[in-house]
Motif scaffolding. Structure first.
Motif, PDB file in Angstrom:
ATOM      1  N   SER A 179       0.742  -1.419   0.148  1.00  0.00           N
ATOM      2  CA  SER A 179      -0.384   0.116   0.169  1.00  0.00           C
ATOM      3  C   SER A 179       0.873   1.194   0.025  1.00  0.00           C
ATOM      4  O   SER A 179       2.079   1.486   0.306  1.00  0.00           O
ATOM      5  CB  SER A 179      -0.954  -0.057   1.294  1.00  0.00           C
ATOM      6  OG  SER A 179      -0.126  -0.248   2.416  1.00  0.00           O
ATOM      7  N   PRO A 180      -0.049   2.289  -0.783  1.00  0.00           N
ATOM      8  CA  PRO A 180       1.036   3.425  -0.507  1.00  0.00           C
ATOM      9  C   PRO A 180       1.513   4.440   0.675  1.00  0.00           C
ATOM     10  O   PRO A 180       0.138   4.129   1.261  1.00  0.00           O
ATOM     11  CB  PRO A 180       0.857   4.873  -1.717  1.00  0.00           C
ATOM     12  CG  PRO A 180      -0.919   3.903  -1.401  1.00  0.00           C
ATOM     13  CD  PRO A 180      -0.747   2.355  -1.522  1.00  0.00           C
ATOM     14  N   CYS A 181       2.523   4.983   1.355  1.00  0.00           N
ATOM     15  CA  CYS A 181       2.271   5.953   2.428  1.00  0.00           C
ATOM     16  C   CYS A 181       2.622   7.354   1.562  1.00  0.00           C
ATOM     17  O   CYS A 181       3.657   7.697   0.989  1.00  0.00           O
ATOM     18  CB  CYS A 181       3.787   5.356   3.340  1.00  0.00           C
ATOM     19  SG  CYS A 181       2.984   4.180   4.793  1.00  0.00           S
ATOM     20  N   LEU A 182       1.453   8.477   1.669  1.00  0.00           N
ATOM     21  CA  LEU A 182       2.329   9.111   1.129  1.00  0.00           C
ATOM     22  C   LEU A 182       3.127  10.706   2.214  1.00  0.00           C
ATOM     23  O   LEU A 182       3.342   9.755   3.530  1.00  0.00           O
ATOM     24  CB  LEU A 182       0.771   9.908   1.018  1.00  0.00           C
ATOM     25  CG  LEU A 182      -0.923   9.365   0.355  1.00  0.00           C
ATOM     26  CD1 LEU A 182      -1.486  10.159  -0.052  1.00  0.00           C
ATOM     27  CD2 LEU A 182      -0.161   9.030  -1.701  1.00  0.00           C
ATOM     28  N   PRO A 183       3.665  11.303   0.851  1.00  0.00           N
ATOM     29  CA  PRO A 183       4.726  11.977   1.785  1.00  0.00           C
ATOM     30  C   PRO A 183       3.828  13.051   2.761  1.00  0.00           C
ATOM     31  O   PRO A 183       2.711  13.418   2.411  1.00  0.00           O
ATOM     32  CB  PRO A 183       5.014  12.482   1.078  1.00  0.00           C
ATOM     33  CG  PRO A 183       4.217  12.743  -0.185  1.00  0.00           C
ATOM     34  CD  PRO A 183       3.941  11.613   0.121  1.00  0.00           C
ATOM     35  N   THR A 184       4.648  13.823   3.609  1.00  0.00           N
ATOM     36  CA  THR A 184       3.993  14.901   4.134  1.00  0.00           C
ATOM     37  C   THR A 184       4.761  16.044   4.118  1.00  0.00           C
ATOM     38  O   THR A 184       5.493  16.140   3.542  1.00  0.00           O
ATOM     39  CB  THR A 184       4.475  14.445   6.157  1.00  0.00           C
ATOM     40  OG1 THR A 184       5.805  14.251   6.631  1.00  0.00           O
ATOM     41  CG2 THR A 184       3.382  13.202   6.023  1.00  0.00           C
ATOM     42  N   PHE A 185       3.891  16.943   4.071  1.00  0.00           N
ATOM     43  CA  PHE A 185       4.710  18.555   3.714  1.00  0.00           C
ATOM     44  C   PHE A 185       4.949  19.505   5.278  1.00  0.00           C
ATOM     45  O   PHE A 185       3.855  19.511   6.065  1.00  0.00           O
ATOM     46  CB  PHE A 185       4.142  19.152   2.612  1.00  0.00           C
ATOM     47  CG  PHE A 185       3.989  18.803   1.344  1.00  0.00           C
ATOM     48  CD1 PHE A 185       2.327  17.370   1.202  1.00  0.00           C
ATOM     49  CD2 PHE A 185       4.003  18.533   0.440  1.00  0.00           C
ATOM     50  CE1 PHE A 185       2.968  16.668   0.477  1.00  0.00           C
ATOM     51  CE2 PHE A 185       4.471  17.263  -0.902  1.00  0.00           C
ATOM     52  CZ  PHE A 185       3.604  16.724  -0.794  1.00  0.00           C
ATOM     53  N   THR A 186       6.077  20.697   4.582  1.00  0.00           N
ATOM     54  CA  THR A 186       5.682  21.345   5.737  1.00  0.00           C
ATOM     55  C   THR A 186       5.610  22.742   5.142  1.00  0.00           C
ATOM     56  O   THR A 186       6.549  22.872   3.763  1.00  0.00           O
ATOM     57  CB  THR A 186       6.626  21.131   7.091  1.00  0.00           C
ATOM     58  OG1 THR A 186       6.528  22.235   7.471  1.00  0.00           O
ATOM     59  CG2 THR A 186       8.539  21.398   6.361  1.00  0.00           C
ATOM     60  N   LYS A 187       5.478  24.048   6.088  1.00  0.00           N
ATOM     61  CA  LYS A 187       6.141  25.276   5.196  1.00  0.00           C
ATOM     62  C   LYS A 187       7.199  26.080   5.855  1.00  0.00           C
ATOM     63  O   LYS A 187       7.101  26.577   7.175  1.00  0.00           O
ATOM     64  CB  LYS A 187       4.700  25.580   5.170  1.00  0.00           C
ATOM     65  CG  LYS A 187       4.989  27.460   4.484  1.00  0.00           C
ATOM     66  CD  LYS A 187       3.050  27.893   4.418  1.00  0.00           C
ATOM     67  CE  LYS A 187       3.039  29.739   3.591  1.00  0.00           C
ATOM     68  NZ  LYS A 187       2.233  30.230   3.890  1.00  0.00           N
ATOM     69  N   LEU A 188       7.878  26.311   4.848  1.00  0.00           N
ATOM     70  CA  LEU A 188       9.337  27.057   5.758  1.00  0.00           C
ATOM     71  C   LEU A 188       9.050  28.459   5.489  1.00  0.00           C
ATOM     72  O   LEU A 188       7.324  29.394   5.383  1.00  0.00           O
ATOM     73  CB  LEU A 188      10.093  26.946   4.527  1.00  0.00           C
ATOM     74  CG  LEU A 188      10.632  25.689   3.922  1.00  0.00           C
ATOM     75  CD1 LEU A 188      11.966  25.365   3.148  1.00  0.00           C
ATOM     76  CD2 LEU A 188      11.357  24.927   5.447  1.00  0.00           C
ATOM     77  N   ASP A 189       9.677  29.329   6.842  1.00  0.00           N
ATOM     78  CA  ASP A 189       9.378  30.604   7.096  1.00  0.00           C
ATOM     79  C   ASP A 189       8.979  31.253   5.589  1.00  0.00           C
ATOM     80  O   ASP A 189       8.309  32.490   5.866  1.00  0.00           O
ATOM     81  CB  ASP A 189       9.965  31.414   7.744  1.00  0.00           C
ATOM     82  CG  ASP A 189      10.521  30.620   9.428  1.00  0.00           C
ATOM     83  OD1 ASP A 189       9.192  30.182   9.073  1.00  0.00           O
ATOM     84  OD2 ASP A 189      11.361  30.702  10.043  1.00  0.00           O
TER      85      ASP A 189
END
Length: 243
Positions: A76-86
């Protein structure tokens, strides 16, 4: 009037008749209201139970499973997580993968889910699987302490080898800290392997996060935060080395 004549005396006046009809209307209206309230309550309860059990659009589990006599695995796929930089730029915080979970058989059509082992295929490893031919084989090695003094203490090896009837998918897990060694071997038919390759091809842009990028471009909001926050359940994002 024909039916009313059976329940009303012949001497019943017009005024008395209207009173009877009015009472009948009230009874019918109350009955309909009761049925509506009952239906609404039942519908509301069903909806609440549905949500309470977690069957929402944010919790979708659709692994591809291969069950065999001695062992089984799911993909099964594990999706990436994202973060927002300053700076406002949104970047990948955790890379996605295709997670394989192996389990030993403990009986007929029964598998030990408590002692399962994971192996997370990276995007490049997925590419190796997709490009395999009918006579090809590949092997991947994972070590969480690679390039450190603890290298080799715990290591995993996944091999995919062709045979006359399809492939053998095998996982070996060596843990020198616990002095244990586990081995899983699952025969996979040509048709099952074709499903794996097709599923991996479809999921590859998603585990890389490119589907989010192209969706943002099509809506003209590249760099924004809309749509970038992953809602994948934390259980799906279990790392390969977590128990």
């Amino acid at each position: 009037m024909f039916k009313l004549s059976r329940v009303l005396p012949s001497s019943c006046s017009r005024h008395q008749l209207l009173e009877v009809l009015s009472s009948r209307k009230v009874e019918v209206r109350d009955c309909l209201r009761h049925r509506h309230d009952t239906y609404s309550a039942g519908f509301s309860t069903a909806t609440n139970n549905y949500a309470a059990k977690g069957y929402t659009s944010d919790r979708i589990f659709a692994p591809y499973c291969v069950y065999k006599g001695k062992a089984a695995f799911s993909l099964s796929p594990c999706l990436p997580t994202f973060t927002k930089l300053d700076s406002g730029v949104v970047v990948v915080e955790r890379r996605g993968s295709m997670m394989m979970i192996f389990m030993h058989a403990v009986g007929e059509r029964k598998y030990d889910r408590e002692k399962k082992q994971r192996f997370a295929l990276s995007a490049t490893e997925v590419g190796s699987l997709i490009t395999m031919g009918p006579q090809d084989s590949c092997e991947f090695f994972h070590d969480p302490a690679m390039l450190s003094s603890n290298a080799g203490q715990v290591r995993k090896s996944l091999s995919i080898k062709a045979n006359n009837n399809g492939y053998f998918v095998s996982l070996t897990v060596v843990n020198n800290l616990l002095n244990t060694k586990e081995y899983f071997n699952v025969p996979v038919t040509t048709a099952e392997f074709a499903v794996m390759k097709t599923a991996c091809s479809f999921a590859l842009p998603h585990i890389m996060g490119w589907d989010r990028l192209t969706n943002q471009q099509s809506r003209g909001t590249v760099g924004g935060t809309v749509g970038f926050q992953s809602k994948v359940d934390p259980q799906v994002l279990d790392l390969e080395w977590e128990k």
